[in-house]
Write a protein that holds these residues in place. Structure first.
Motif, PDB file in Angstrom:
ATOM      1  N   HIS A 207      17.393  10.831  -4.664  1.00 34.33           N
ATOM      2  CA  HIS A 207      17.593  11.997  -5.548  1.00 34.33           C
ATOM      3  C   HIS A 207      17.805  11.554  -6.996  1.00 34.33           C
ATOM      4  CE1 HIS A 207      21.781  10.820  -4.738  1.00 34.33           C
ATOM      5  NE2 HIS A 207      22.097  11.457  -5.839  1.00 34.33           N
ATOM      6  N   GLN A 208      18.224  10.301  -7.209  1.00 33.99           N
ATOM      7  CA  GLN A 208      18.412   9.801  -8.565  1.00 33.99           C
ATOM      8  C   GLN A 208      17.086   9.477  -9.257  1.00 33.99           C
ATOM      9  OE1 GLN A 208      21.181   9.631 -10.190  1.00 33.99           O
ATOM     10  NE2 GLN A 208      22.841   9.638  -8.706  1.00 33.99           N
ATOM     11  N   TRP A 209      16.027   9.399  -8.495  1.00 32.47           N
ATOM     12  CA  TRP A 209      14.729   9.064  -9.088  1.00 32.47           C
ATOM     13  C   TRP A 209      14.254  10.130 -10.061  1.00 32.47           C
ATOM     14  CZ3 TRP A 209      12.056   7.377  -3.869  1.00 32.47           C
ATOM     15  CH2 TRP A 209      12.623   6.159  -3.450  1.00 32.47           C
ATOM     16  N   VAL A 210      14.854  11.337  -9.984  1.00 28.87           N
ATOM     17  CA  VAL A 210      14.474  12.386 -10.924  1.00 28.87           C
ATOM     18  C   VAL A 210      14.718  11.931 -12.370  1.00 28.87           C
ATOM     19  CG1 VAL A 210      16.739  13.543 -10.935  1.00 28.87           C
ATOM     20  CG2 VAL A 210      14.672  14.865 -11.375  1.00 28.87           C
ATOM     21  N   LYS A 211      15.679  11.013 -12.577  1.00 26.96           N
ATOM     22  CA  LYS A 211      15.927  10.488 -13.926  1.00 26.96           C
ATOM     23  C   LYS A 211      14.677   9.829 -14.509  1.00 26.96           C
ATOM     24  CE  LYS A 211      20.736   9.210 -12.835  1.00 26.96           C
ATOM     25  NZ  LYS A 211      21.638   8.046 -12.651  1.00 26.96           N
ATOM     26  N   ASN A 212      13.856   9.271 -13.633  1.00 28.80           N
ATOM     27  CA  ASN A 212      12.703   8.513 -14.111  1.00 28.80           C
ATOM     28  C   ASN A 212      11.565   9.404 -14.593  1.00 28.80           C
ATOM     29  OD1 ASN A 212      14.016   6.057 -13.538  1.00 28.80           O
ATOM     30  ND2 ASN A 212      13.438   6.224 -11.394  1.00 28.80           N
ATOM     31  N   LEU A 213      11.729  10.715 -14.447  1.00 27.72           N
ATOM     32  CA  LEU A 213      10.770  11.628 -15.075  1.00 27.72           C
ATOM     33  C   LEU A 213      10.806  11.502 -16.594  1.00 27.72           C
ATOM     34  CD1 LEU A 213      11.243  14.839 -12.881  1.00 27.72           C
ATOM     35  CD2 LEU A 213       9.375  13.167 -12.783  1.00 27.72           C
ATOM     36  N   LEU A 214      11.885  10.905 -17.108  1.00 19.83           N
ATOM     37  CA  LEU A 214      11.954  10.658 -18.555  1.00 19.83           C
ATOM     38  C   LEU A 214      10.811   9.768 -19.033  1.00 19.83           C
ATOM     39  CD1 LEU A 214      15.743  10.092 -19.326  1.00 19.83           C
ATOM     40  CD2 LEU A 214      14.251  11.812 -20.347  1.00 19.83           C
ATOM     41  N   LEU A 215      10.228   8.982 -18.156  1.00 20.34           N
ATOM     42  CA  LEU A 215       9.108   8.136 -18.568  1.00 20.34           C
ATOM     43  C   LEU A 215       7.908   8.970 -18.997  1.00 20.34           C
ATOM     44  CD1 LEU A 215      10.834   6.106 -16.622  1.00 20.34           C
ATOM     45  CD2 LEU A 215       8.735   4.773 -16.684  1.00 20.34           C
TER      46      LEU A 215
END
Length: 482
Positions: A207-215
């Motif tokens: 669920h923390q992978w949503v942070k990587n949408l910042l890329l």
């Protein structure tokens, strides 16, 4: 003359007084104390722990003793296996003596025995012997005799002890070990089942992978959505997901005691013993290699930034997170690195105002993370493993307010910049989007002050309906401005 009647003497059934011997690591405990001791030492003094490992790795008994001298795990917090505790309690109620026998350091074994109030001598490793395998079996036979004890263990290293025992008690053996136990032709009791993949998956924190949408933010800022650009960014996102999960594991290994003292984090897979430390370490190493391979496929600059991100994350876990205020800047910098890596993957230049805006927003959210923890702290307002106390709450509130103001100012500056003029039909509409942005950040800060947020900001943000509506309004205004 009738034969005299003979009366046989009545004998009471003999009570079984056979000692019950329990292995500790992986049997009585759902963890391994050598691994626990190593990570406790790493958290206390990483240089000394690594030097000890390099010096003593070929002498396990010395390694255990030297790590114990650097730092010891909190034995009172180590996760017990309830079924084995129940087995020991039943044996004691029946009058049977219960002993612990472990390859772990003698001092740690005795600490576990005191925790369970087990009297008598117990067996562990010391400077002169490593109490595992055949050595453990020999010591037990010398003390109790061949077949003079029941033994509970969990791995192939326990086979010599099982071979010398009267009765075999095995914790979740695999099929190969089960066949070897059956070949001993002794009574076998099986306790528990082998863990599945679920604990590891939870530890990866997908669920923390949503942070990587910042890329993808550089693509959105530049309005660039070509197939090659999106494909390269997707590779970078995958690399960051793997790298971030690797560091989450290392962070949890370094934070074991703090997590076990935490009302929610104590349920994390490693802290609870659902995922073994060894499996976690292997998974982390594999994920690091996978992250670098994916990043290299996206391009050498992406690989360099991914490596730098993981190095900063590890430095944060080892040192920076314990430094008040510096940890906030570190967290914001790691979010900024996601944007920079996305820009490198897409080969897009991101305006400095956007980078400053990203840093200000995530610096504010880092304050929110600490404010939530302080507002909900139960042990005198102190955060275990962090440099904050309740006295810092007011300062965090002021810094968070400054972060909201800086975020709004940088957003407005970008909205009326030359870069946005070339991309948006209405800079005024774009500027109006600052209102829901400021409202959302203010809401998040106020909820954290009241202790109403989740300890995990990402989980809270993605489940906060009101916050999502505010964010959707802001996104809608940006789209209208295009």
């Amino acid at each position: 003359m009738p034969a005299a009647e003979m009366t046989m003497p009545q004998t009471e059934p003999q009570t079984d007084m056979t000692p019950l011997v329990l292995d500790v690591d992986g049997t009585l405990l759902r963890t391994d104390m050598l691994h626990e001791n190593f990570w406790a030492a790493m958290g206390h003094d990483s240089r000394a722990a690594l030097a000890t490992l390099a010096r003593d790795w070929q002498a396990p008994n010395r390694l255990k003793a030297d790590l114990h001298r650097i730092a010891a795990p909190n034995v009172a917090l180590l996760p017990l296996r309830p079924e084995v505790v129940a087995l020991a309690d039943a044996a004691r109620r029946a009058g049977r003596p219960v002993y612990l026998a472990s390859g772990s350091d003698q001092g740690l074994v005795e600490a576990v025995a005191r925790r369970l109030d087990l009297p008598g001598d117990h067996f562990g490793s010391d400077d002169s012997r490593n109490l595992t395998g055949a050595t453990k079996a020999q010591v037990l036979v010398e003390r109790f005799g061949d077949g003079g004890f029941d033994y509970a263990g969990n791995s192939e290293a326990d086979l010599p002890a099982w071979g010398a025992a009267r009765r075999v008690i095995a914790i979740a053996p695999g099929s190969g070990l089960r066949r070897r136990l059956d070949a001993l032709e002794k009574p076998v009791q099986i306790i528990g089942a082998r863990p599945g993949f679920g604990a590891l998956w939870r530890e990866l924190r997908p669920h923390q992978w949503v942070k990587n949408l910042l890329l993808f933010l550089p693509l959105l800022v530049a309005h660039e959505f070509g197939a090659a650009t999106v494909a390269a960014t997707l590779l970078a996102v995958a690399a960051f997901c793997a790298g971030a999960s690797a560091i989450y594991i290392l962070n949890d290994l370094l934070d074991l005691e703090a997590d076990r003292l935490h009302p929610e984090k104590r349920a994390r897979p490693i802290a609870s013993g659902a995922l073994s430390i060894r499996d976690a370490m292997v998974a982390s190493g594999v994920l690091v290699l996978l992250a670098l391979a994916l990043a290299w496929a996206a391009g050498p600059p992406v690989a360099g930034l991914t490596l730098l991100y993981m190095a900063l994350s590890l430095t944060y876990s080892l040192w920076l997170k314990k430094r008040r205020w510096l940890d906030l800047a570190s967290l914001a910098t790691m979010f900024l690195m996601r944007v920079l890596t996305g820009a490198a993957a897409a080969q897009i230049a991101v305006p400095g105002l956007v980078l400053g805006f990203v840093f200000a927003v995530f610096f504010t959210l880092a304050c929110v993370k600490r404010m939530t923890a302080l507002a909900r702290a139960v042990n005198g307002g102190h955060l275990p493993g962090r440099g904050y106390t309740r006295a810092d709450l007011r300062g965090l509130e002021r810094v968070a307010a400054a972060g909201i103001a800086a975020s709004a100012a940088l957003f407005l500056a970008y909205a009326f910049s030359g870069h946005s003029a070339a991309l948006y039909d209405s800079q005024v509409v774009l500027a109006v989007a600052v209102l829901p942005l400021a409202a959302w950040l203010t809401r998040v800060v106020r909820l954290s002050e009241q202790g109403r947020e989740n300890y995990d900001p990402v989980r809270f943000v993605t489940h906060d309906r009101t916050g999502l509506l505010i964010a959707a309004l802001g996104a809608g205004l940006v789209l209208l401005a295009v």
